[in-house]
Motif scaffolding. Structure first.
Motif, PDB file in Angstrom:
ATOM      1  N   VAL A 230      13.802  11.714  57.080  1.00 47.60           N
ATOM      2  CA  VAL A 230      13.832  13.068  56.546  1.00 47.60           C
ATOM      3  C   VAL A 230      14.894  13.866  57.297  1.00 47.60           C
ATOM      4  CG1 VAL A 230      11.423  13.164  55.757  1.00 47.60           C
ATOM      5  CG2 VAL A 230      11.962  13.763  58.114  1.00 47.60           C
TER       6      VAL A 230
ATOM      7  N   ALA B 129       1.590  20.484  44.901  1.00 42.13           N
ATOM      8  CA  ALA B 129       2.196  21.771  45.254  1.00 42.13           C
ATOM      9  C   ALA B 129       3.680  21.606  45.556  1.00 42.13           C
ATOM     10  CB  ALA B 129       1.465  22.374  46.455  1.00 42.13           C
ATOM     11  N   ILE B 130       4.011  20.530  46.257  1.00 40.90           N
ATOM     12  CA  ILE B 130       5.427  20.282  46.571  1.00 40.90           C
ATOM     13  C   ILE B 130       6.209  20.064  45.276  1.00 40.90           C
ATOM     14  CG2 ILE B 130       7.025  18.609  47.607  1.00 40.90           C
ATOM     15  CD1 ILE B 130       4.896  18.174  49.830  1.00 40.90           C
ATOM     16  N   GLN B 131       5.642  19.271  44.382  1.00 42.95           N
ATOM     17  CA  GLN B 131       6.349  19.005  43.127  1.00 42.95           C
ATOM     18  C   GLN B 131       6.488  20.267  42.296  1.00 42.95           C
ATOM     19  OE1 GLN B 131       4.179  15.626  41.605  1.00 42.95           O
ATOM     20  NE2 GLN B 131       5.663  14.218  42.498  1.00 42.95           N
ATOM     21  N   GLU B 132       5.434  21.091  42.305  1.00 45.62           N
ATOM     22  CA  GLU B 132       5.486  22.332  41.536  1.00 45.62           C
ATOM     23  C   GLU B 132       6.551  23.264  42.100  1.00 45.62           C
ATOM     24  OE1 GLU B 132       1.591  24.033  41.108  1.00 45.62           O
ATOM     25  OE2 GLU B 132       2.399  25.930  40.347  1.00 45.62           O
ATOM     26  N   ALA B 133       6.594  23.356  43.423  1.00 47.89           N
ATOM     27  CA  ALA B 133       7.581  24.239  44.055  1.00 47.89           C
ATOM     28  C   ALA B 133       8.997  23.762  43.784  1.00 47.89           C
ATOM     29  CB  ALA B 133       7.317  24.311  45.562  1.00 47.89           C
ATOM     30  N   LEU B 134       9.204  22.456  43.844  1.00 47.48           N
ATOM     31  CA  LEU B 134      10.552  21.926  43.593  1.00 47.48           C
ATOM     32  C   LEU B 134      10.940  22.105  42.131  1.00 47.48           C
ATOM     33  CD1 LEU B 134      10.498  18.628  45.718  1.00 47.48           C
ATOM     34  CD2 LEU B 134      11.935  20.637  46.121  1.00 47.48           C
TER      35      LEU B 134
ATOM     36  N   ALA C  92      18.070  22.798  44.395  1.00 48.71           N
ATOM     37  CA  ALA C  92      17.213  21.780  44.997  1.00 48.71           C
ATOM     38  C   ALA C  92      17.859  20.406  44.994  1.00 48.71           C
ATOM     39  CB  ALA C  92      15.872  21.735  44.259  1.00 48.71           C
TER      40      ALA C  92
ATOM     41  N   GLN D 187      -3.368  17.481  46.500  1.00 45.38           N
ATOM     42  CA  GLN D 187      -3.010  18.872  46.193  1.00 45.38           C
ATOM     43  C   GLN D 187      -1.666  19.237  46.819  1.00 45.38           C
ATOM     44  OE1 GLN D 187      -6.286  21.383  47.322  1.00 45.38           O
ATOM     45  NE2 GLN D 187      -7.694  20.425  45.886  1.00 45.38           N
ATOM     46  N   LEU D 188      -1.421  18.727  48.018  1.00 41.62           N
ATOM     47  CA  LEU D 188      -0.146  18.989  48.681  1.00 41.62           C
ATOM     48  C   LEU D 188       1.005  18.384  47.878  1.00 41.62           C
ATOM     49  CD1 LEU D 188       1.564  19.971  51.103  1.00 41.62           C
ATOM     50  CD2 LEU D 188       1.087  17.769  52.195  1.00 41.62           C
ATOM     51  N   VAL D 189       0.824  17.147  47.441  1.00 46.55           N
ATOM     52  CA  VAL D 189       1.866  16.483  46.636  1.00 46.55           C
ATOM     53  C   VAL D 189       2.148  17.312  45.383  1.00 46.55           C
ATOM     54  CG1 VAL D 189       2.390  14.476  45.210  1.00 46.55           C
ATOM     55  CG2 VAL D 189       1.399  14.167  47.486  1.00 46.55           C
TER      56      VAL D 189
END
Lengths: 88, 250
Positions: free
Chosen positions: A11, A74-79, A87, A70-72
């Motif tokens: 990363v 949320a990350i996809q939604e934000a991106l 992005a 939920q984190l996955v």
């Protein structure tokens, strides 16, 4: 159980960690196994680290499986919500 | 066997491990100069942590010289146990030859103590359970205890990043009595994998004793985790106490 299952990746970013200091993170390790601290038998664990700065240069997350999903999401939604050129 | 006074000392020592590397180890000893057996504690994958050191002290309270080598010391000398375990995991885990070298050094350290009666047992938890069996297949120890070690039998999944293999080809060489303590609800090892191990050991006429606890999952000895199971852990400690009294006493 000890799943031993471990996924490693690279990363490029920063994390705020030990001693409230920011540091560059270069490595991520993801595994589903017993947590050190979370009150669950198993958690999805993520270590963000900079091995060049030693073992303590690490930010660790222990999330229940549902929290990790939920984190996955949320990350996809934000991106997905930002223009592609930002992005990239 | 039990310490007469319940007094003990616990300290960190340095031992010369695999390839002559100096590593740290936690040593707990009963007070007094009577002859006694020794126990090498192999820590679980989360490392050389407080709960493991409590186990080491409990063996001293039971009357044994007990030692736990820090298997993650090379990756992270002086680091917090969880950070050291994270580095070890990211590097692929503890290689078997290194484990054998480090445990051999711990066994030798115990046998060299003035109080030693020459007998040393090994016990391991979680990944250490498999490693305890590995030790008993390759080194001269007097008794071994496997607490829910995964991949003694069974096959790690394809593309597995940790360098772990099962021990099926080594089991014919098992050279110490083996006590196995398992959770019936565990999946690593699963009851089927435990049954396979039992069948292999029976076929080779090995000296072993297994107990599987209904209602207990993996890591039922872990007092600081939700997996802690009081009936299984209490009975397990009684089995361990009797097993070591039989094989390490005198």
């Amino acid at each position: 159980m000890c799943t031993y299952t471990t996924i490693k990746g690279s990363v490029d970013g920063s994390a705020k960690g030990p001693g409230s200091s920011w540091f560059h993170v270069s490595d991520v390790t993801v595994y589903f196994d017993h947590p050190v601290h979370a009150m669950a038998d198993h958690t999805l664990n993520i270590d963000f680290a900079d091995p060049s700065k030693g073992p303590s240069a690490r930010v660790a997350l222990e999330l229940t499986a549902e929290s990790a999903r939920q984190l996955v999401a949320a990350i996809q939604e934000a991106l997905a919500a930002v223009p592609a050129e930002l992005a990239a | 066997m039990c310490s007469m006074s319940n007094s003990l000392t616990a300290t960190t020592v340095r031992i010369s491990g695999h390839d002559g590397d100096e590593i740290e180890a936690y040593l707990a000893r009963p007070q007094g100069d009577e002859r006694r057996g020794g126990v090498v504690v192999i820590h679980h994958m989360p490392g050389y942590d407080r709960a493991t050191k409590e186990i080491v002290r409990r063996f001293a309270e039971l009357g044994y010289d007990a030692i736990c080598p820090n298997l993650h010391f090379r990756e992270a000398p002086g680091a917090a146990p969880d950070d050291a375990a994270a580095v070890s995991r990211a590097n692929g885990g503890v290689p078997d030859p290194r484990l054998l070298g480090d445990v051999a050094a711990a066994v030798a350290h115990l046998r060299a103590l003035d109080s030693s009666n020459g007998k040393v047992g090994v016990i391991g938890y979680c990944s250490g359970g498999r490693q305890a069996v590995l030790v008993a297949c390759n080194q001269d120890v007097d008794a071994a205890v496997d607490c829910y070690g995964a991949f003694v039998t069974g096959t790690p999944p394809e593309g597995f990043p940790l360098k772990v293999t099962n021990l099926v080809d080594q089991l014919p060489g098992l050279r110490a009595p083996l006590l196995g303590l398992f959770g019936a609800e565990d999946t690593h090892p699963s009851p089927g994998q435990v049954a396979e191990l039992e069948q292999i050991l029976s076929a080779h006429r090995k000296d072993f004793e297994f107990h599987s606890y209904e209602g207990a999952g993996h890591a039922f000895f872990s007092v600081d985790r939700p997996a802690y199971n009081v009936p299984a852990a209490n009975d397990g400690w009684e089995r361990i106490t009797a097993f070591y009294a039989k094989h390490l006493g005198g």
